[in-house]
Design a protein around this motif. Sequence first.
Motif, PDB file in Angstrom:
ATOM      1  N   ARG A  40     -16.927   6.659   3.231  1.00 20.86           N
ATOM      2  CA  ARG A  40     -16.432   6.520   4.598  1.00 20.86           C
ATOM      3  C   ARG A  40     -16.124   7.888   5.192  1.00 20.86           C
ATOM      4  O   ARG A  40     -15.882   8.844   4.472  1.00 20.86           O
ATOM      5  CB  ARG A  40     -15.187   5.628   4.614  1.00 20.86           C
ATOM      6  CG  ARG A  40     -14.023   6.152   3.800  1.00 20.86           C
ATOM      7  CD  ARG A  40     -12.866   5.163   3.920  1.00 20.86           C
ATOM      8  NE  ARG A  40     -11.825   5.399   2.964  1.00 20.86           N
ATOM      9  CZ  ARG A  40     -10.668   6.006   3.258  1.00 20.86           C
ATOM     10  NH1 ARG A  40     -10.447   6.455   4.464  1.00 20.86           N
ATOM     11  NH2 ARG A  40      -9.757   6.170   2.333  1.00 20.86           N
TER      12      ARG A  40
ATOM     13  N   TYR B 133     -14.021  10.706   6.616  1.00 20.45           N
ATOM     14  CA  TYR B 133     -12.675  11.038   6.169  1.00 20.45           C
ATOM     15  C   TYR B 133     -12.023  11.918   7.226  1.00 20.45           C
ATOM     16  O   TYR B 133     -12.478  13.047   7.491  1.00 20.45           O
ATOM     17  CB  TYR B 133     -12.788  11.740   4.822  1.00 20.45           C
ATOM     18  CG  TYR B 133     -11.485  11.998   4.139  1.00 20.45           C
ATOM     19  CD1 TYR B 133     -10.549  10.977   3.978  1.00 20.45           C
ATOM     20  CD2 TYR B 133     -11.186  13.249   3.636  1.00 20.45           C
ATOM     21  CE1 TYR B 133      -9.355  11.209   3.334  1.00 20.45           C
ATOM     22  CE2 TYR B 133      -9.997  13.497   2.983  1.00 20.45           C
ATOM     23  CZ  TYR B 133      -9.089  12.468   2.841  1.00 20.45           C
ATOM     24  OH  TYR B 133      -7.899  12.703   2.200  1.00 20.45           O
TER      25      TYR B 133
ATOM     26  N   PRO C 287     -13.436  16.910   2.191  1.00 21.38           N
ATOM     27  CA  PRO C 287     -14.824  16.503   2.451  1.00 21.38           C
ATOM     28  C   PRO C 287     -14.938  15.694   3.739  1.00 21.38           C
ATOM     29  O   PRO C 287     -13.958  15.145   4.235  1.00 21.38           O
ATOM     30  CB  PRO C 287     -15.160  15.636   1.241  1.00 21.38           C
ATOM     31  CG  PRO C 287     -13.858  15.064   0.827  1.00 21.38           C
ATOM     32  CD  PRO C 287     -12.829  16.117   1.117  1.00 21.38           C
TER      33      PRO C 287
ATOM     34  N   HIS D  85     -17.201  13.078   4.000  1.00 22.08           N
ATOM     35  CA  HIS D  85     -17.329  11.691   3.547  1.00 22.08           C
ATOM     36  C   HIS D  85     -16.541  11.523   2.259  1.00 22.08           C
ATOM     37  O   HIS D  85     -16.604  12.375   1.374  1.00 22.08           O
ATOM     38  CB  HIS D  85     -18.795  11.335   3.293  1.00 22.08           C
ATOM     39  CG  HIS D  85     -19.564  11.095   4.546  1.00 22.08           C
ATOM     40  ND1 HIS D  85     -20.249  12.086   5.183  1.00 22.08           N
ATOM     41  CD2 HIS D  85     -19.737   9.983   5.284  1.00 22.08           C
ATOM     42  CE1 HIS D  85     -20.819  11.588   6.275  1.00 22.08           C
ATOM     43  NE2 HIS D  85     -20.527  10.314   6.357  1.00 22.08           N
TER      44      HIS D  85
ATOM     45  N   PHE E  12     -19.881  19.419  -2.983  1.00 24.77           N
ATOM     46  CA  PHE E  12     -19.270  18.176  -3.467  1.00 24.77           C
ATOM     47  C   PHE E  12     -17.800  18.406  -3.782  1.00 24.77           C
ATOM     48  O   PHE E  12     -17.348  19.529  -3.962  1.00 24.77           O
ATOM     49  CB  PHE E  12     -19.962  17.689  -4.744  1.00 24.77           C
ATOM     50  CG  PHE E  12     -21.438  17.502  -4.608  1.00 24.77           C
ATOM     51  CD1 PHE E  12     -21.944  16.381  -3.994  1.00 24.77           C
ATOM     52  CD2 PHE E  12     -22.317  18.461  -5.092  1.00 24.77           C
ATOM     53  CE1 PHE E  12     -23.314  16.202  -3.871  1.00 24.77           C
ATOM     54  CE2 PHE E  12     -23.684  18.289  -4.969  1.00 24.77           C
ATOM     55  CZ  PHE E  12     -24.182  17.157  -4.357  1.00 24.77           C
TER      56      PHE E  12
ATOM     57  N   ILE F  99     -18.241  14.258  -0.233  1.00 19.04           N
ATOM     58  CA  ILE F  99     -19.322  15.180   0.077  1.00 19.04           C
ATOM     59  C   ILE F  99     -18.886  16.031   1.257  1.00 19.04           C
ATOM     60  O   ILE F  99     -18.429  15.498   2.275  1.00 19.04           O
ATOM     61  CB  ILE F  99     -20.612  14.418   0.427  1.00 19.04           C
ATOM     62  CG1 ILE F  99     -21.013  13.517  -0.734  1.00 19.04           C
ATOM     63  CG2 ILE F  99     -21.727  15.388   0.745  1.00 19.04           C
ATOM     64  CD1 ILE F  99     -22.250  12.711  -0.445  1.00 19.04           C
ATOM     65  N   PHE F 100     -19.041  17.333   1.124  1.00 22.85           N
ATOM     66  CA  PHE F 100     -18.709  18.233   2.231  1.00 22.85           C
ATOM     67  C   PHE F 100     -19.892  18.355   3.183  1.00 22.85           C
ATOM     68  O   PHE F 100     -21.021  17.996   2.850  1.00 22.85           O
ATOM     69  CB  PHE F 100     -18.356  19.619   1.693  1.00 22.85           C
ATOM     70  CG  PHE F 100     -17.031  19.681   1.021  1.00 22.85           C
ATOM     71  CD1 PHE F 100     -15.878  19.891   1.743  1.00 22.85           C
ATOM     72  CD2 PHE F 100     -16.926  19.521  -0.348  1.00 22.85           C
ATOM     73  CE1 PHE F 100     -14.656  19.955   1.119  1.00 22.85           C
ATOM     74  CE2 PHE F 100     -15.702  19.577  -0.978  1.00 22.85           C
ATOM     75  CZ  PHE F 100     -14.562  19.800  -0.248  1.00 22.85           C
TER      76      PHE F 100
END
Lengths: 250, 469
Positions: free
Chosen positions: A86, A88, B370, B372, B445, B467-468
């Motif tokens: 999702r 963030y 990150p 996500h 990451f 994940i960045f």
Amino acid sequence: MNIISLDSHRAALATGTGEPTACRAGEMPWERSIAPAALHEIFAADEIEEGAAAAFALLLGWRHRPGRDRPLFWVREQASLRRHGRLYAPGLAELGIDPAQLMQAQLPDPVAVLRAGADIARTGGVGAVVIELAGRPKALDLTASRRLSLAAAQSGALVLVLRLDATPSPSACWSRWQVAAAPSRPLAAQAPGTPCFDVTLLRLRGGPAGMQYRLEWDRDAQAFHDTPLSGGMAALVAERTDPPARQLGG
Amino acid sequence: MVLAATNKAAAALGLVPGRALADARARVPDLVVLDHAPTADAVLLDWLVMACEVYSPAVAPAPPYGLVIDIAGCTHFFGHDETRLRDDLAARLARFGLTAQLALADTPEAALALARHGEADDDVRLLPVEALAIGGEDHLALRRAGLRTIGDLADRPRTALAARFGEGMTDRLARLLGEIDGRITPHRSLPAVHEEARFAEPLNHVDSAFGVIGELAELACTTLRERALGARRLTASLFRSDGHVARIMIETATPSRDPVLLMRLFREKLGSLNDPLDPGFGYDMIRLAVDHAEPLASTQLDLNGGSATDQPLATLVGRLANRFGRDRITRFASGDSYIPEQAAFELSAIDPPLPQRWSEPEPGEPPLRPLHLFDPPQRVDVIAAVPDGPPLRFRWRRRLHHVLRYEGPERIAPEWWQRQHGHEPGRHGLSRDYYRIEDAHGRRFWLFRHGLYGSEKVDPDWYMHGIFA
């Protein structure tokens, strides 16, 4: 009714190709391809690059939305949550995007995603909408992308279709980009630096395509910077066609 | 086993609830017995309560077998004649296949007592003392004292009765006699504004039903304007003549009293219903209730006469939330926690936004969180040079990644104060060591080691948490 919307679309296209209506601070030549009030497609270069492609789409939407107080929408399938995680909010804030200006729609299927996406794109006051679609859904045909591009022209919003796990297919988009992550410039003690992207312009309506750029996102300036590309020379070529460079030469 | 309930024919044979099943079988050998299903009874009662909302918005169930309708001010459709309303209800219930005892009275208690213990048009004073419903022993005591009817009690001094049976009994008595005005607690709370339309002939088309809802919406909006209110939540109830009630609920993102907008939301909602409206034998009443309203001051129109409620974004959010479900359209809310997955939430965008607090990033620093986040984190296989050191290589989604650059660890301790016995040594949970990682191709990451090597866990697991960009 249709004729009116077509005309407004043409008008938007004219402003898109001719003089950019609003020149942003630190705008780079490649960013002129991002015509306002139009549809742009962003592809992930690979399955593993989907995070980078999503980030690029989001940053592009944030930077090129037509008004500072116009919100961003992210429309995606519910199933994508499992695969890509999702969004963030603290991470958005770290990129310089105000999480309060982002709204998400998580919908059951691609048809709902496209329907909601068109509805959002048509609404005045929307800054940008990112429509995330995985694979090649049947619903995403030429009609659907034409509808999105007309909606963008009508409302002035930037519409970005983020295609994950897909190959380019004919569409009504203004420009098409392929994105992959690029190694960052390391900080002290070999720490990973600010986000970098390898971006390829696959298609531009009425313009040259095939250029590659290595871009670094500068959160403090809210802008992309060019970083030297170690491999190809394509980015340098694009630099030379740049009007300020010509002025220097003449 | 005993009889829980009997029908009319069985009652005529002398079988009353409470009698042993064996005795009843001995008397009537071919007795048909069904298992008592209290849940099904409650469901039927609920359904009946909703179907009876056709008479008044204030209906309360009186379990196990009763319900009370407050018809004060609701008789105009029946020529202000309560008995005509009662007869209509009796006919309706007979259509549903139900036998009912109906009674009209001034207080809910008296109506229930009359329905249970009396005949139609009885006087409360003629009811037996059992109508008090204060417990079998007290009823017996009253009968022993020669007090057989409510009327007998009504004439006695109340203080003596209260001394013997408690104040609860005199209170019930006063309510039965209508000396204290009683109110019911309706099944659903009374709406701020409601409008209704009844039809002499049932309405057979969804389109015409929608037309009626549109007219009701205009009426409701006029009332809202007079009270300087705007609707946030509305329910349209369509009462079918066979007792089925269809409800369509809409919500708006901002207070609104624009009938056109409300009708558009109703149409959206209707388009997304799982089971489409089925008029069946037709609707005999439609009610539009504004369940929730908020203050909305009147606004001045533009000089060129545009619409005053020109809020395209709020309208858009309302439309999407009604079409796809309120929880699918979200905005962020900040959580008060150091645990990454609890630092941000998503709340429905149709609710008013909460103030959001996000930590300001340090200028010149790369993103430390990150873009996500995986929730739950995903397990990865990691090879590290030393067990408590940074990862060298890891395998995620069947791909091997070589770590080129890293930063860390950033240690996030568990919230031991949230755990039971968290203050005791060894029971505070596992710490996480987070690493920002960049692989050879520039993908970034967020990995963490779950548990400190040695002190918390012998062989800590690794997880991919985000994940960045």
